[in-house]
Write an enzyme that holds these catalytic residues in place. Structure first.
Site, mmCIF file in Angstrom:
data_model
loop_
_atom_site.group_PDB
_atom_site.id
_atom_site.type_symbol
_atom_site.label_atom_id
_atom_site.label_comp_id
_atom_site.label_asym_id
_atom_site.label_seq_id
_atom_site.Cartn_x
_atom_site.Cartn_y
_atom_site.Cartn_z
ATOM 1 N N THR A 187 0.810 -1.215 0.000
ATOM 2 C CA THR A 187 0.000 0.000 0.000
ATOM 3 C C THR A 187 0.847 1.270 0.000
ATOM 4 O OG1 THR A 187 -1.631 -1.163 1.269
ATOM 5 C CG2 THR A 187 -1.680 1.231 1.437
ATOM 6 N N ARG A 228 -13.460 -8.449 1.510
ATOM 7 C CA ARG A 228 -12.547 -8.113 2.621
ATOM 8 C C ARG A 228 -12.032 -6.675 2.458
ATOM 9 N NH1 ARG A 228 -7.054 -6.200 3.142
ATOM 10 N NH2 ARG A 228 -6.339 -6.765 5.210
ATOM 11 N N GLY A 256 -9.359 -3.900 4.318
ATOM 12 C CA GLY A 256 -8.288 -3.743 5.299
ATOM 13 C C GLY A 256 -8.326 -2.372 5.953
ATOM 14 N N ASP A 257 -7.198 -1.994 6.492
ATOM 15 C CA ASP A 257 -7.094 -0.715 7.209
ATOM 16 C C ASP A 257 -7.027 0.507 6.286
ATOM 17 O OD1 ASP A 257 -4.501 -1.846 6.400
ATOM 18 O OD2 ASP A 257 -3.742 0.080 7.128
ATOM 19 N N THR A 309 0.903 0.640 6.650
ATOM 20 C CA THR A 309 0.882 -0.433 5.654
ATOM 21 C C THR A 309 1.165 -1.740 6.386
ATOM 22 O OG1 THR A 309 1.850 -1.272 3.593
ATOM 23 C CG2 THR A 309 3.311 -0.033 5.045
ATOM 24 N N GLY A 310 0.802 -2.831 5.743
ATOM 25 C CA GLY A 310 1.000 -4.124 6.393
ATOM 26 C C GLY A 310 -0.331 -4.785 6.687
ATOM 27 N N GLY A 365 -3.590 -5.312 7.615
ATOM 28 C CA GLY A 365 -4.652 -4.366 7.943
ATOM 29 C C GLY A 365 -5.458 -4.731 9.175
#
Ligand code: ASP
Length: 334
Positions: A196, A224, A226-227, A247-248, A250
């Site tokens: 991201t 789905r 994510g963050d 990032t990573g 989420g």
């Protein structure tokens, strides 16, 4: 007076900047015991602006933002412009066109933006539109809402002149066919992957804004999220204090509302570096499985200081300051 009109008025009087510089609450106007520990943020002495930082080694995207800021562009425009570089880069398999599809083979994108006046916009699960950070801005500016999903967001895009595009490229189709052979679903972020892009910009006026855009986890479950498009998780800005982006993995970032947490820690006096470290350590402390996923944060405060921290080695932040774009290898917890 509400917060937004305070900021608007303060920008005419300079009162908001002075308040931020002394740590005096902009909401109450009165000093508070917590604020006695607030470090002074030397906004007026910030000689570094404009500044752009972004997640991972997205050199061109960050330089695009930095140069745009140097030429006088505002922070939000510059952050969205940087995101567009990666959204349109079909070699990037985790952002925009060319991003990896979900397990059904559909590319769905998530993005958000947050402006220096506290406004924000987000889109989730959007198909067929490349520039979803720009679309998040349309949600913010042209609708009474903060977040739109899927076909609702896509329809809004067409109304505002966005082109329909097939986001699946020959190469991402091939990788997906390969993945189908095992269909192994382990939602673990590859720490070497370029993921991201979250961008934080401070313009010549010292105003901070940010944007975040992603295709999310490769081969994710249908639907789905994510963050990255969640205000407070993937991105948060408070123009009196600073901003943060993530990032990573989420799911882990969302559980601790990571970007909001970092901005609040900076409000309490931590430097961007200290705040990123504390937010990563909170995840580590709560999840013994942290050796199996990556989380990385970047942050910037109103004084133009920056910081980044991550769980695993291999994450880098780009920083454009004083007309110079550099890659900063981030120190990791492990
Ligand atoms: N944070 C993104 C998500 O969970 C993925 C990433 O940064 O690679 O969707």
């Amino acid at each position: 007076m509400n917060r937004r009109s305070f900021i608007k008025n303060a920008s005419y009087t300079g009162a908001g900047i002075a308040a931020a510089a002394t740590g005096i609450s902009c909401n109450s106007g009165a000093s508070h015991p917590d604020q006695e520990q607030v470090k002074e943020i030397s906004v007026k002495n910030n000689k570094n602006k404009p500044i752009a930082i972004c997640t991972w080694g997205f050199t061109k995207a960050n330089e695009t933002a930095g140069k745009a800021l140097d030429s006088g562009m505002n922070a939000l425009d510059a952050a969205i412009k940087a995101c567009a570089v990666e959204e349109e880069n079909i070699k990037n398999t985790t952002v925009g066109k060319g991003g990896a599809p979900d397990r059904e083979g559909n590319v769905t994108l998530d993005a958000c933006v947050m402006d220096s006046n506290g406004d924000c916009g987000a889109v989730v699960c959007v198909e067929n539109i490349t520039n979803v950070a720009a679309l998040a801005r349309v949600v913010m500016e042209k609708t009474p809402h903060v977040m739109l999903a899927a076909t609702g967001a896509e329809e809004l895009a067409y109304k505002h002149g966005f082109q329909r595009e097939d986001l699946l490229t020959e190469s991402s189709k091939k990788s997906y066919q390969e993945w189908l052979k095992t269909s192994e679903y382990k939602p673990i972020i590859n720490i070497e992957n370029h993921d991201t892009i979250g961008v934080l910009c401070m313009d010549k006026n010292g105003d901070i804004a940010g944007a975040c855009t992603t295709s999310g986890l490769s081969y994710k479950m249908k639907g789905r999220i994510g963050d990255s498009p969640i205000i407070g998780s993937g991105l948060f800005i408070d123009n009196e204090i600073g901003g943060a982006a993530a990032t990573g993995m989420g799911e882990e970032i969302m559980k601790t509302v990571g970007s909001f947490l970092i901005v609040e820690l900076m409000r309490q006096g931590k430097s961007p570096q200290e705040a990123c470290e504390a937010a990563v350590k909170r995840i580590v402390a709560k999840n013994p499985n942290h050796t199996n996923f990556q989380v990385a944060y970047i942050a910037m405060n109103k004084a133009g200081e920056t910081g980044s921290y991550c769980i695993h080695p291999g994450f880098a932040m780009m920083e454009y300051k004083n007309e110079h774009n550099k890659r900063i290898e981030t120190v990791s917890y492990l």
